[in-house]
Design an enzyme around this catalytic site. Structure first.
Site, PDB file in Angstrom:
ATOM      1  CG  ASP A  13      36.503  -4.999 -43.402  1.00 40.80           C
ATOM      2  OD1 ASP A  13      36.104  -3.903 -42.994  1.00 40.80           O
ATOM      3  OD2 ASP A  13      36.565  -6.015 -42.684  1.00 40.80           O
ATOM      4  CE  LYS A  16      31.644  -1.115 -46.858  1.00 42.24           C
ATOM      5  NZ  LYS A  16      32.529  -2.278 -46.610  1.00 42.24           N
ATOM      6  N   GLY A  40      34.069   0.035 -40.151  1.00 42.33           N
ATOM      7  CA  GLY A  40      35.324   0.770 -40.014  1.00 42.33           C
ATOM      8  C   GLY A  40      35.785   1.104 -41.415  1.00 42.33           C
ATOM      9  CG  HIS A  41      33.614   2.709 -43.922  1.00 43.69           C
ATOM     10  ND1 HIS A  41      32.434   3.187 -44.428  1.00 43.69           N
ATOM     11  CD2 HIS A  41      33.392   1.391 -43.659  1.00 43.69           C
ATOM     12  CE1 HIS A  41      31.532   2.208 -44.446  1.00 43.69           C
ATOM     13  NE2 HIS A  41      32.093   1.116 -43.980  1.00 43.69           N
ATOM     14  CD  GLN A 225      27.840  -3.168 -41.451  1.00 48.97           C
ATOM     15  OE1 GLN A 225      26.802  -2.599 -41.710  1.00 48.97           O
ATOM     16  NE2 GLN A 225      28.738  -2.612 -40.668  1.00 48.97           N
TER      17      GLN A 225
HETATM   18  P1  GDP Z   1      35.798  -0.593 -45.853  1.00 52.43           P
HETATM   19  O1  GDP Z   1      35.250  -1.067 -44.559  1.00 52.43           O
HETATM   20  O2  GDP Z   1      35.144  -1.264 -47.026  1.00 52.43           O
HETATM   21  O3  GDP Z   1      35.793   0.903 -45.997  1.00 52.43           O
HETATM   22  O4  GDP Z   1      37.321  -1.066 -45.897  1.00 52.43           O
HETATM   23  P2  GDP Z   1      38.393  -0.933 -44.694  1.00 52.43           P
HETATM   24  O5  GDP Z   1      38.806   0.481 -44.579  1.00 52.43           O
HETATM   25  O6  GDP Z   1      37.894  -1.623 -43.459  1.00 52.43           O
HETATM   26  O7  GDP Z   1      39.557  -1.855 -45.244  1.00 52.43           O
HETATM   27  C1  GDP Z   1      40.210  -1.595 -46.437  1.00 52.43           C
HETATM   28  C2  GDP Z   1      41.711  -1.405 -46.165  1.00 52.43           C
HETATM   29  O8  GDP Z   1      42.412  -1.468 -47.388  1.00 52.43           O
HETATM   30  C3  GDP Z   1      42.034  -0.033 -45.583  1.00 52.43           C
HETATM   31  O9  GDP Z   1      43.169  -0.157 -44.746  1.00 52.43           O
HETATM   32  C4  GDP Z   1      42.381   0.804 -46.815  1.00 52.43           C
HETATM   33  O10 GDP Z   1      43.256   1.888 -46.548  1.00 52.43           O
HETATM   34  C5  GDP Z   1      43.080  -0.227 -47.659  1.00 52.43           C
HETATM   35  N1  GDP Z   1      42.964  -0.051 -49.104  1.00 52.43           N
HETATM   36  C6  GDP Z   1      41.889   0.354 -49.852  1.00 52.43           C
HETATM   37  N2  GDP Z   1      42.177   0.275 -51.163  1.00 52.43           N
HETATM   38  C7  GDP Z   1      43.458  -0.190 -51.251  1.00 52.43           C
HETATM   39  C8  GDP Z   1      44.312  -0.523 -52.343  1.00 52.43           C
HETATM   40  O11 GDP Z   1      43.960  -0.424 -53.517  1.00 52.43           O
HETATM   41  N3  GDP Z   1      45.553  -1.012 -52.029  1.00 52.43           N
HETATM   42  C9  GDP Z   1      45.978  -1.168 -50.744  1.00 52.43           C
HETATM   43  N4  GDP Z   1      47.212  -1.658 -50.530  1.00 52.43           N
HETATM   44  N5  GDP Z   1      45.189  -0.860 -49.699  1.00 52.43           N
HETATM   45  C10 GDP Z   1      43.946  -0.390 -49.952  1.00 52.43           C
HETATM   46  P1  IMO Z   2      32.650  -2.432 -42.896  1.00 57.53           P
HETATM   47  O1  IMO Z   2      31.606  -1.369 -43.108  1.00 57.53           O
HETATM   48  C1  IMO Z   2      33.517  -6.626 -42.058  1.00 57.53           C
HETATM   49  C2  IMO Z   2      30.728  -8.773 -39.444  1.00 57.53           C
HETATM   50  C3  IMO Z   2      31.273  -9.201 -38.093  1.00 57.53           C
HETATM   51  C4  IMO Z   2      30.480 -10.483 -37.886  1.00 57.53           C
HETATM   52  C5  IMO Z   2      29.112 -10.125 -38.468  1.00 57.53           C
HETATM   53  C6  IMO Z   2      28.092  -9.682 -37.424  1.00 57.53           C
HETATM   54  O2  IMO Z   2      33.899  -1.929 -42.286  1.00 57.53           O
HETATM   55  O3  IMO Z   2      32.855  -3.224 -44.144  1.00 57.53           O
HETATM   56  P2  IMO Z   2      27.801  -7.425 -36.040  1.00 57.53           P
HETATM   57  O4  IMO Z   2      28.711  -6.767 -35.033  1.00 57.53           O
HETATM   58  O5  IMO Z   2      27.461  -6.569 -37.202  1.00 57.53           O
HETATM   59  O6  IMO Z   2      26.585  -8.027 -35.396  1.00 57.53           O
HETATM   60  O7  IMO Z   2      28.661  -8.675 -36.583  1.00 57.53           O
HETATM   61  O8  IMO Z   2      29.327  -9.068 -39.383  1.00 57.53           O
HETATM   62  N1  IMO Z   2      30.871  -7.328 -39.744  1.00 57.53           N
HETATM   63  C7  IMO Z   2      31.788  -6.822 -40.590  1.00 57.53           C
HETATM   64  N2  IMO Z   2      32.780  -7.426 -41.278  1.00 57.53           N
HETATM   65  N3  IMO Z   2      33.299  -5.297 -42.226  1.00 57.53           N
HETATM   66  C8  IMO Z   2      32.299  -4.685 -41.571  1.00 57.53           C
HETATM   67  O9  IMO Z   2      31.979  -3.389 -41.777  1.00 57.53           O
HETATM   68  C9  IMO Z   2      31.501  -5.445 -40.672  1.00 57.53           C
HETATM   69  N4  IMO Z   2      30.468  -5.151 -39.871  1.00 57.53           N
HETATM   70  C10 IMO Z   2      30.068  -6.320 -39.322  1.00 57.53           C
HETATM   71  O10 IMO Z   2      32.657  -9.437 -38.152  1.00 57.53           O
HETATM   72  O11 IMO Z   2      31.015 -11.522 -38.688  1.00 57.53           O
HETATM   73 MG    MG Z   3      35.897  -1.895 -42.760  1.00 57.55          MG
END
Ligand code: GDP
Ligand code: IMO
Ligand code: MG
Length: 429
Positions: A13, A16, A40-41, A225
């Site tokens: 999270d 990415k 979840g991206h 991840q």
């Molecule tokens: P990922 O799993 O690494 O792709 O990240 P996620 O999408 O799960 O979580 C990142 C969250 O931060 C999302 O809601 C993005 O829209 C948000 N986000 C990413 N970059 C920024 C930033 O620079 N500022 C803010 N406020 N939100 C951001």
């Molecule tokens: P993105 O790509 C954050 C964490 C789960 C748990 C551990 C094992 O959005 O960054 P699993 O279901 O993979 O067996 O869970 O890994 N986890 C993540 N945490 N971002 C993710 O993906 C994750 N994918 C798995 O919360 O701690």
């Molecule tokens: Mg994510």
């Protein structure tokens, strides 16, 4: 050869999806290489928010081709739903644009039921998985009893294989966990329908990617991840069951050593984690609420996949040094810098105290972090809102100081600074 690997440098999270969306502008192909719909991206374009779990984030760009590599575990129901959602948003989804590896593994309701049953059986020692069946699907893979995408190419035989697989899972659910069993006949029938729908997308992804690189295409490998969730190198056992680190991109796409020439590590300006496990710089109280948000903004720290509140803390350079080394990170993309605005001062963990020793690195990797004490540097904060800033010079001095200190400590340049979720809210150096 131009293969750029985008890798999460923390516990997932990091943003990415947002960084991949930015880099995809100049790429031809975007490829997911490990993990499944535990990811979840989020990509935000002109106020429209895409949340992608299996399709590479680059598909938001109409010009890009999306690959799902052999390292992935794919839930066909989630994938077909996601394809439909993206299609409804006006993007083309067809076998010319989306290609799935014949060797990727398939997640079934059996794997999901086992994930839940195993977590329940662990009780207090639960891992806090996303309950998407990820661990059990990789378990099937390594025990050589898994179902692969290529099995879908013969839907009748596939149906029979799914039936036998669910029967075998039912045996475990009943005998080992005392849990409810699944309807093998109904599931296998449903999976035969999925097979008919997904068959046209199945190819040898490694060959396709290799040929594309040879013809001069630019490929972006999108990590899911993060480094500290890596099965071998993360905070074991509180990890996922795959290889999200950069070398995984080669194995998970079927490309040779030497293909990659750039590794972008995505780092959030502070530290977060969902699920259980150690977290040396974790915060609670008002400061935690400040970093996490309360859930009213889409970007507040609540899981994209599960909605769980994320744990938050100060940036941890000891863990980042490890991530830089493991992934061979050549540059960093720093996200969510805007969230730090308004803090009086910002702490940066540069060393750990372990017993009576002080150390800048991890003596035995990150799996044994219980009891380590984070040692912080205290840096000045800034009041200004950063969300409209687009150049390095316009950043407040304290924000530049924070980034420069991170670069000095890691000896890696921060080339991208994200100051908001929207595609345009970025400073490129
Ligand atoms: P990922 O799993 O690494 O792709 O990240 P996620 O999408 O799960 O979580 C990142 C969250 O931060 C999302 O809601 C993005 O829209 C948000 N986000 C990413 N970059 C920024 C930033 O620079 N500022 C803010 N406020 N939100 C951001
Ligand atoms: P993105 O790509 C954050 C964490 C789960 C748990 C551990 C094992 O959005 O960054 P699993 O279901 O993979 O067996 O869970 O890994 N986890 C993540 N945490 N971002 C993710 O993906 C994750 N994918 C798995 O919360 O701690
Ligand atoms: Mg994510």
């Amino acid at each position: 050869m131009t293969l750029t690997i985008v890798v999460g440098a923390q516990w997932g999270d990091e943003g990415k999806g947002r960084i991949v969306d930015l880099l995809a502008t100049k790429s031809d192909i975007v490829a997911r290489y490990y993990g499944g719909d535990n990811a979840g991206h989020t990509v935000t374009v002109g106020g429209e928010i895409f949340k992608l779990h299996l399709l590479p984030s680059g598909v938001v760009h109409p010009h890009s081709i999306g690959l799902l590599g052999n390292g992935m575990v794919i839930n066909p129901a989630t994938l077909l739903d996601e394809m439909e959602r993206v299609r409804k948003a006006g993007l083309e989804i067809n076998p010319d644009r989306i290609k799935i590896s014949h060797a990727a593994h398939i997640i079934t309701p059996g794997h999901i039921a086992l994930d839940g049953a195993r977590e329940a059986a662990r009780g207090e020692n639960m891992i806090g998985t996303t309950k998407r069946g990820i661990g059990p699907a990789y378990n099937s893979k390594v025990t050589r009893s898994g179902l692969r995408m290529e099995d879908m190419l013969d839907p009748e035989a596939f149906k029979e294989a799914v039936y036998l697989h669910i029967k075998s899972v039912n045996h475990q659910l009943e005998k080992l966990f005392g849990a409810d069993v699944l309807d093998a006949a109904a599931i296998s029938k449903q999976y035969q329908i999925y097979a008919e729908k997904l068959s046209p997308y199945i190819i040898e992804v490694g060959e396709f990617a290799d040929q594309a690189l040879k013809k001069g295409s630019i490929i972006l490998a999108e990590g899911a991840q993060g480094t500290l969730l890596d099965l071998d190198h993360g905070t074991y056992p509180f990890v996922t069951s795959s290889t999200p680190t950069a070398p995984g991109a080669l194995v998970g796409l079927g490309l040779g050593i030497g293909s990659a020439n750039r590794v972008v590590g995505v780092v959030k300006a502070f530290q977060t984690r969902v699920g259980e496990g150690p977290f040396p710089t974790e915060l609670d109280g008002d400061l935690a609420v400040c970093l996490r948000g309360t859930g009213e903004n889409d970007w507040d720290e609540f899981g994209t996949t599960t909605g769980r509140p994320r744990r938050v803390g100060w940036l941890d350079i000891v863990l980042l040094r490890y991530a830089v080394r493991l992934n061979g990170i050549s540059e960093l993309a720093l996200t969510k810098l805007d969230i730090l605005s308004g803090l009086e001062s910002i702490n940066l963990c540069t060393k750990y105290r372990i017993g009576d020793k002080i150390t800048p690195t991890l003596p035995l990797g990150p799996s044994n972090l219980e009891g380590v004490e984070a040692i912080f540097e205290d840096l000045p904060g800034w009041k200004d809102d950063l969300t409209s800033i687009r150049t390095w010079q316009d950043l407040p001095e304290a924000a530049r100081g924070y980034i420069s200190r991170i670069e000095d400590l890691l000896n890696v340049p921060v080339k991208i600074i994200s100051v908001g979720p929207e595609r345009s809210q970025v400073i490129q150096r």
